[in-house]
Design a protein around this motif. Structure first.
Motif, PDB file in Angstrom:
ATOM      1  N   VAL A 198       1.141  -6.781  -5.096  1.00  0.00           N
ATOM      2  CA  VAL A 198      -0.173  -6.306  -5.535  1.00  0.00           C
ATOM      3  C   VAL A 198      -0.514  -5.025  -4.806  1.00  0.00           C
ATOM      4  O   VAL A 198      -0.337  -4.922  -3.591  1.00  0.00           O
ATOM      5  N   THR A 199      -1.021  -4.049  -5.561  1.00  0.00           N
ATOM      6  CA  THR A 199      -1.515  -2.853  -4.905  1.00  0.00           C
ATOM      7  C   THR A 199      -2.863  -2.473  -5.478  1.00  0.00           C
ATOM      8  O   THR A 199      -3.148  -2.733  -6.648  1.00  0.00           O
ATOM      9  N   ILE A 200      -3.697  -1.899  -4.672  1.00  0.00           N
ATOM     10  CA  ILE A 200      -4.937  -1.295  -5.140  1.00  0.00           C
ATOM     11  C   ILE A 200      -4.777   0.172  -4.814  1.00  0.00           C
ATOM     12  O   ILE A 200      -4.634   0.537  -3.641  1.00  0.00           O
ATOM     13  N   GLN A 235      -7.093  -4.666   9.281  1.00  0.00           N
ATOM     14  CA  GLN A 235      -8.256  -5.503   8.938  1.00  0.00           C
ATOM     15  C   GLN A 235      -8.042  -6.415   7.728  1.00  0.00           C
ATOM     16  O   GLN A 235      -8.597  -7.521   7.676  1.00  0.00           O
ATOM     17  N   ASN A 295       4.012   1.325   2.654  1.00  0.00           N
ATOM     18  CA  ASN A 295       3.667   1.121   4.059  1.00  0.00           C
ATOM     19  C   ASN A 295       4.774   0.281   4.724  1.00  0.00           C
ATOM     20  O   ASN A 295       5.142  -0.774   4.201  1.00  0.00           O
ATOM     21  N   ASP A 307       4.486  -3.368   4.925  1.00  0.00           N
ATOM     22  CA  ASP A 307       4.483  -4.072   3.638  1.00  0.00           C
ATOM     23  C   ASP A 307       5.905  -4.306   3.140  1.00  0.00           C
ATOM     24  O   ASP A 307       6.185  -5.297   2.464  1.00  0.00           O
ATOM     25  N   VAL A 341     -10.822  -4.263  -0.531  1.00  0.00           N
ATOM     26  CA  VAL A 341      -9.429  -4.621  -0.819  1.00  0.00           C
ATOM     27  C   VAL A 341      -9.286  -6.139  -0.649  1.00  0.00           C
ATOM     28  O   VAL A 341      -8.702  -6.823  -1.487  1.00  0.00           O
ATOM     29  N   PHE A 357      -8.172  -8.892  -3.388  1.00  0.00           N
ATOM     30  CA  PHE A 357      -7.110  -9.872  -3.146  1.00  0.00           C
ATOM     31  C   PHE A 357      -7.614 -11.296  -3.374  1.00  0.00           C
ATOM     32  O   PHE A 357      -6.897 -12.139  -3.911  1.00  0.00           O
ATOM     33  N   GLY A 395       0.866  -6.498   5.412  1.00  0.00           N
ATOM     34  CA  GLY A 395       1.247  -5.809   6.631  1.00  0.00           C
ATOM     35  C   GLY A 395       0.153  -5.972   7.669  1.00  0.00           C
ATOM     36  O   GLY A 395      -0.991  -6.258   7.330  1.00  0.00           O
ATOM     37  N   LYS A 396       0.489  -5.808   8.953  1.00  0.00           N
ATOM     38  CA  LYS A 396      -0.587  -5.920   9.943  1.00  0.00           C
ATOM     39  C   LYS A 396      -1.497  -4.700   9.878  1.00  0.00           C
ATOM     40  O   LYS A 396      -2.679  -4.790  10.131  1.00  0.00           O
ATOM     41  N   GLN A 397      -0.944  -3.554   9.510  1.00  0.00           N
ATOM     42  CA  GLN A 397      -1.809  -2.391   9.351  1.00  0.00           C
ATOM     43  C   GLN A 397      -1.159  -1.392   8.412  1.00  0.00           C
ATOM     44  O   GLN A 397       0.065  -1.344   8.287  1.00  0.00           O
ATOM     45  N   LYS A 457       0.842  -1.194   0.000  1.00  0.00           N
ATOM     46  CA  LYS A 457       0.000   0.000   0.000  1.00  0.00           C
ATOM     47  C   LYS A 457       0.876   1.242   0.000  1.00  0.00           C
ATOM     48  O   LYS A 457       1.889   1.290   0.698  1.00  0.00           O
ATOM     49  N   ASP A 493      -4.714   3.100   9.760  1.00  0.00           N
ATOM     50  CA  ASP A 493      -4.515   2.253  10.940  1.00  0.00           C
ATOM     51  C   ASP A 493      -5.658   1.246  11.148  1.00  0.00           C
ATOM     52  O   ASP A 493      -6.106   1.026  12.276  1.00  0.00           O
ATOM     53  N   ASN A 494      -6.104   0.639  10.053  1.00  0.00           N
ATOM     54  CA  ASN A 494      -7.274  -0.251  10.150  1.00  0.00           C
ATOM     55  C   ASN A 494      -6.974  -1.611  10.764  1.00  0.00           C
ATOM     56  O   ASN A 494      -7.718  -2.101  11.589  1.00  0.00           O
TER      57      ASN A 494
HETATM   58  N1  AMP Z   1      -4.961  -0.604  -1.189  1.00  0.00           N
HETATM   59  C1  AMP Z   1      -4.152  -1.604  -0.849  1.00  0.00           C
HETATM   60  N2  AMP Z   1      -3.312  -2.151  -1.757  1.00  0.00           N
HETATM   61  C2  AMP Z   1      -2.482  -3.167  -1.429  1.00  0.00           C
HETATM   62  N3  AMP Z   1      -2.432  -3.712  -0.212  1.00  0.00           N
HETATM   63  C3  AMP Z   1      -3.245  -3.206   0.733  1.00  0.00           C
HETATM   64  C4  AMP Z   1      -4.136  -2.133   0.468  1.00  0.00           C
HETATM   65  N4  AMP Z   1      -4.807  -1.856   1.611  1.00  0.00           N
HETATM   66  C5  AMP Z   1      -4.337  -2.708   2.539  1.00  0.00           C
HETATM   67  N5  AMP Z   1      -3.401  -3.526   2.021  1.00  0.00           N
HETATM   68  C6  AMP Z   1      -2.630  -4.581   2.713  1.00  0.00           C
HETATM   69  O1  AMP Z   1      -3.276  -4.886   3.927  1.00  0.00           O
HETATM   70  C7  AMP Z   1      -2.448  -4.533   5.040  1.00  0.00           C
HETATM   71  C8  AMP Z   1      -3.288  -4.043   6.188  1.00  0.00           C
HETATM   72  O2  AMP Z   1      -3.972  -2.859   5.826  1.00  0.00           O
HETATM   73  P1  AMP Z   1      -5.190  -2.269   6.673  1.00  0.00           P
HETATM   74  O3  AMP Z   1      -6.108  -3.395   6.946  1.00  0.00           O
HETATM   75  O4  AMP Z   1      -5.788  -1.240   5.746  1.00  0.00           O
HETATM   76  O5  AMP Z   1      -4.602  -1.647   7.890  1.00  0.00           O
HETATM   77  C9  AMP Z   1      -1.469  -3.522   4.477  1.00  0.00           C
HETATM   78  O6  AMP Z   1      -0.281  -3.513   5.227  1.00  0.00           O
HETATM   79  C10 AMP Z   1      -1.260  -4.060   3.072  1.00  0.00           C
HETATM   80  O7  AMP Z   1      -0.367  -5.156   3.062  1.00  0.00           O
END
Ligand code: AMP
Ligand code: FAD
Lengths: 250, 312
Positions: free
Chosen positions: A62-64, A127, A37, A40, A98, A102, A117-119, A9, A124-125
């Motif tokens: 992969v990224t969104i 999730q 991030n 990541d 997201v 995936f 990543g964990k967040q 991300k 800071d979700n």
């Molecule tokens: N838009 C995105 N594109 C790619 N990976 C994402 C994206 N949003 C979240 N992630 C992955 O999900 C992890 C946790 O994100 P989050 O749940 O948003 O805190 C991140 O560290 C990324 O590895």
């Protein structure tokens, strides 16, 4: 092909001092440094180490996100990823969507391991990995500080409130990274040149059959309550007296 | 009317304080009827504690041998199976809640609101983003099922004195066996728990070694404080990971927080924003920690700690 999928991300760099826009409509992101991030980067580093040990053949990042996320994907390719997928979306996509994206990519790429990543340090979700694991109906090992692969299984040490927990999970699975899993390598200049030739594919969100929804609407953004600057005391004695007076120590 | 289901956190014998904090958060929703779900191998002891919390209407025991350890992949389908009548599903924003709640949300095909610091109504919540550098107010449409984790540092624990009905729920979800608990290494100590302690003394990189961290333990014992650490101190192996305070460690709200040899990075400050009084001891008068400290003392920690020990 033994494949690992890694989520990347694009977020405001962790060193940037975050400012809330005066009209409360969001956080200032124009002209600020954007980076991968940090969690990541750790996810990608772990995937690279697994591949270097012979545990994987290919790493797909992969990224969104917006088209600009190409920069972060190029960095990821320079670090050691083999291929990149950019699922383009100018607007932010909620964690559940997201995770759905995936899942579509997982169905196509058939990885044995997904490392996220964990967040993400913007929202800071904390999730996405858990949601993907639920939708995929596979194991999750969140907040990993150690990952050990062995025939069809992974042993993961997790940083939990009580200390360190170890789980054994079957593959395929989702792992999310904590800070102490590893220290990501620095990208070297020749690798940046080489990365330019690695494949980077762009996909439209709609082409994957995921229609993002806005379930949670941000109404307003505020700066946090500021603490008042306190006093500087000169000696330990003065400090202890002040604390005693406030009844904070006996 | 709002019906809130709270997923209890416990170790099989004791209900975690985070659960009682979720009750307080839920109570801010007008007219909320609160139920606590206890997933356990034998839920009786924990359910009895949950039933004593004020404002709780019902406690649901969800018993299964597979619940002996709290595994997200095992708990989530059981909670999802009983969630239909509820408008809200809450859990504490601890590593337990952070692990299991999003899995529940995805099974319910709904979004999660993480780290709720205030419930302004049934559909409107406040939460920190960017390591607490912004607070965002979010809203969901009426009728949307809300899954949320509750930022425990923002709420007092609900008091005892209630008497909720305890029921047993029979859940027919198929539970996975793909995730197996192996072990947990918890440092057992007689010191107060970092997350609930009234006083916390934390050390940073400046302590320089695990041996020097003993200076903090000694000082902490003198004042009945818990010990915390910065990420740098944990990374360097001076202190175990469960002592880390901050964005990626524990978010705490003690009455007194003493930061010793900690610079005050944003990610650390996130964890102590709600501390009532912050004391900083640092040899660098320009250290950012002094910006947020109620009392600052500029000097060498290796001379100041022994002085404090004598004075306290
Ligand atoms: N838009 C995105 N594109 C790619 N990976 C994402 C994206 N949003 C979240 N992630 C992955 O999900 C992890 C946790 O994100 P989050 O749940 O948003 O805190 C991140 O560290 C990324 O590895
Ligand atoms: C994504 C991300 C998440 C993070 N999460 C966290 C987190 O949860 N918690 C956290 O703490 N950090 C976190 N960090 C790290 C954070 O950015 C800082 O690097 C870290 O907090 C620094 O720790 P420190 O203050 O102990 O070390 P330093 O920044 O090195 O500070 C040491 C301080 O000690 C002082 N000092 C040195 N010697 C003495 C002496 N003899 N007497 C008195 N003072 C002395 C120095 O002046 C200095 O101010 C995170 C970083 C990232 C990127």
């Amino acid at each position: 092909m033994k494949r690992i999928l890694v989520g990347i991300k694009r977020v405001v760099d962790y060193n940037v001092r975050i400012r809330v826009k005066p009209d409360g409509s969001g956080v200032v992101t124009d002209g600020v440094k954007m980076s991968i991030n940090p969690f990541d980067e750790i996810a990608l580093e772990e995937a690279i180490r697994i591949k270097e040990r012979g545990g994987a053949d290919e790493i797909v990042v992969v990224t969104i996100g917006p088209a600009d996320t190409q920069q972060q994907l190029r960095t990821a390719l320079a670090m050691g990823a083999d291929r990149a997928l950019l699922v383009e979306s100018a607007a932010p996509v909620e964690a559940l969507d997201v995770a759905k994206v995936f899942l579509k990519i997982v169905e196509k790429e058939q990885p044995f391991l997904v490392i996220l990543g964990k967040q993400a340090i913007d929202d800071d979700n904390n999730q996405t990995g858990q949601m993907l694991a639920a939708l995929w109906d596979r194991p999750q090992a969140t907040f990993a500080s150690k990952v050990e692969l062995a025939d069809g299984k992974v042993s993961v040490t997790r940083e939990v409130d009580a200390g360190l927990e170890t789980l054994e999970i079957d593959l395929p699975a989702v792992v999310t990274t904590d800070l102490r899993l590893n220290e990501p390598r620095y990208v070297k200049l020749p690798d940046i040149m080489k990365a330019k030739k690695k494949p980077l594919e762009t996909l439209a969100l709609a082409a994957l059959g995921v229609e993002p929804r806005r379930r949670v609407k941000a109404v307003k953004f505020e700066p946090p309550a500021q603490r008042q600057k306190g006093v500087i005391v000169k000696t330990a004695q003065e400090l202890v007296e002040a604390l005693k007076k406030k009844g904070l120590v006996a | 009317m709002s019906k809130v289901l709270i997923v209890a956190e416990h170790d099989g014998a004791h209900l975690n304080l985070g659960t009682a904090k979720c009750v307080t958060c839920a109570q801010a929703i007008p007219g909320a009827e609160i139920t606590i779900a206890v997933c356990a191998a034998d839920a009786s002891a924990v359910a009895a504690q949950a039933a004593k919390l004020q404002h709780v209407a019902k406690v649901l025991k969800i018993e299964n041998a597979a619940n002996a350890h709290a595994l997200a992949a095992v708990i989530a389908p059981q909670i999802a199976a009983v969630a239909a009548p509820y408008s809200h599903v809450f859990g504490p924003s601890t590593t337990f809640g952070k692990d299991v709640m999003p899995r529940i949300a995805a099974l319910l095909d709904t979004a999660q609101i993480s780290d709720v610091m205030a419930a302004e109504s049934a559909t409107r919540f406040r939460r920190p983003i960017y390591a607490g550098n912004s607070i965002v107010t979010v809203e969901v449409d009426a009728g949307t099922k809300v899954v949320a984790t509750v930022r425990t540092a923002s709420f007092e624990a609900a008091a005892e004195g209630g008497s909720a009905v305890v029921e047993t729920a029979s859940v027919s979800a198929t539970l996975p066996t793909h995730t197996r608990f192996v072990s947990v290494s918890a440092a057992k100590s007689d010191r107060p728990d970092l997350q609930t302690a009234k006083r916390v003394i934390s050390g940073g990189r400046a302590l320089g070694s695990a041996e020097n961290f003993n200076l903090l333990y000694k000082l902490a014992d003198k004042v009945g404080a818990a010990v915390g650490a910065s990420r740098a101190a944990v990374d360097a192996g001076y202190a175990p990971n469960d002592l880390q305070v901050g964005q990626t460690g524990k978010i705490i709200a003690p009455e007194l927080y003493i930061a010793i040899g900690i610079s005050g990075a944003i990610q650390h400050l996130t964890g102590i924003k709600d501390a009532r009084t912050i004391v900083a001891i640092n040899k660098d008068a320009e250290a950012p920690i002094f910006e947020v400290a109620d009392y600052g003392l500029v000097g060498d920690l290796f001379t100041i700690i022994p002085e404090l020990e004598k004075l306290l």
